[in-house]
Design an enzyme around this catalytic site. Structure first.
Site, short mmCIF file in Angstrom:
data_model
loop_
_atom_site.label_atom_id
_atom_site.label_comp_id
_atom_site.label_asym_id
_atom_site.label_seq_id
_atom_site.Cartn_x
_atom_site.Cartn_y
_atom_site.Cartn_z
N LYS A 64 0.86 -1.19 0.00
CA LYS A 64 0.00 0.00 0.00
C LYS A 64 0.89 1.23 0.00
O LYS A 64 1.68 1.44 0.92
CB LYS A 64 -0.92 0.01 1.21
N ASP A 66 1.79 5.30 0.02
CA ASP A 66 1.33 6.44 0.81
C ASP A 66 1.58 7.71 0.01
O ASP A 66 2.63 8.34 0.13
CB ASP A 66 2.09 6.47 2.15
N GLU A 207 2.59 1.14 5.17
CA GLU A 207 1.20 1.42 5.56
C GLU A 207 0.35 0.16 5.63
O GLU A 207 -0.57 0.08 6.42
CB GLU A 207 0.57 2.37 4.53
#
Length: 351
Positions: A64, A66, A207
């Protein structure tokens, strides 16, 4: 008596070639397209938050990132880079735009996330915000060191790919970006058990992870085709006040945060960590310009602090936190940076 009209022969000249009916005129701005017109904009597919990864061989997993969600529209006559909210930020990501032009004469829409990496190779939202500047309204604020991690391909050379399953779109994207090491790179699929990936993401300070169902078409919104499992929570909140610093002139000790409950704003706690010294003074100046003129503060003060300077709920902060307390306050909150309305920043809703 009127003679009936003579019927035309099927073939006037038996040796002449049979010609098909002319095709409808193509858009001169898209001269090579034969099938589907290129969409001006596509509402992005969004990932649903899940506590645990779903099971099944159809799921592909990535890190993921950011940063800022972007759609890169590349055509022979130019490149457009659109935010999640549909705003044109081409001028703010010059390296990504140049990398899109270098992909060749193909007409395409690439879906991805713009990031700035830290020294450890992790995407850092604060560094991206610093690169862009505090306000998205200034044309000079450019993230020249940002790159795009591409994870989907929505359109390619006259073919609208949104109806094609993700696995096929993914292979086309990999072929398109094969060997690219510039400002547009593929977001790699991670071939491992998602629970193991999540543990590694926690260990390396990422994340979280994102899973995508390889068998599904591209559907805008939160349909469940894409899911995300976070290592830490991160949401957007209004800044409604600050506590002045007793140690640093022109600084602040903490920011007062608010979220929506229905149509009203409610206090959800303060944040006093995560600030970079270089950006504290400029943020304080922005807050002072938004000083609250009314007698009643923008939220019920509660335990916000006795010396709060209230401000208009205009600035939106991205806040990382670990959990919620029993009375609805953020636990272990840390400031990541300001979000911009042009990025379709959505203030958190408690309901």
């Amino acid at each position: 008596m009127t003679k009936p009209p003579r019927s035309k022969p099927l073939l006037r000249d038996i040796d002449a070639p049979i010609r098909s009916q002319p095709q409808r005129k193509r858009n001169p701005a898209q001269p090579q397209l034969l099938f589907d017109p290129m969409p001006d904009r596509v509402e992005p597919a969004l990932a649903k938050v899940k506590q645990r990864p779903p099971r099944g061989d159809q799921w592909g997993w990535e890190a993921k990132w950011d940063g800022y969600r972007l759609a890169v529209h590349a055509e022979p006559q130019g490149v457009r880079i659109l935010t999640r909210g549909g705003h044109d930020w081409t001028h703010r990501f010059p390296d990504i735009a140049e990398a899109a032009r270098a992909l060749g004469p193909a007409t395409m829409i690439i879906d991805g996330e713009a990031v700035v990496l830290d020294a450890e190779g992790r995407s850092d939202f604060g560094l991206l915000q610093k690169s862009l500047g505090a306000s998205g309204n200034k044309a000079g604020n450019r993230a020249s060191n940002a790159m795009l991690y591409a994870f989907d391909l929505l359109y390619l050379d006259g073919h609208d790919l949104r109806g094609v399953e993700y696995g096929s779109r993914r292979r086309l994207l990999e072929d398109l970006l094969n060997g690219q090491d510039g400002a547009i790179q593929i977001s790699e699929e991670l071939d491992a058990d998602p629970d193991v990936l999540l543990e590694h993401a926690r260990r390396f300070g990422l994340e979280g992870i994102v899973g995508k169902d390889r068998d599904q078409p591209y559907r805008s919104g939160r349909t469940g085709d894409w899911v995300k499992i976070k290592c830490v929570e991160s949401e957007a909140f209004f800044i409604v006040g600050y506590e002045p610093s007793t140690a640093l002139t022109g600084g602040f000790a903490s920011l007062v945060l608010a979220a929506y409950r229905g149509d009203e704003l409610v206090h959800v706690g303060n944040v006093g960590t995560g600030f970079k010294e270089a950006g504290t003074a400029s943020l304080r100046k922005m807050l002072d310009k938004l000083a609250w003129k009314r007698k009643q503060p923008p939220v019920e003060p509660g335990d916000a602090g006795g010396k709060v300077i209230w401000v208009q709920p205009t600035l939106i902060a991205e806040i990382e936190f670990r959990a919620w307390t029993a009375d609805g306050k953020l636990r272990h909150a840390s400031y990541k940076g300001l979000r911009e309305r042009q990025d379709n920043a959505v203030v958190f809703r408690l309901d």
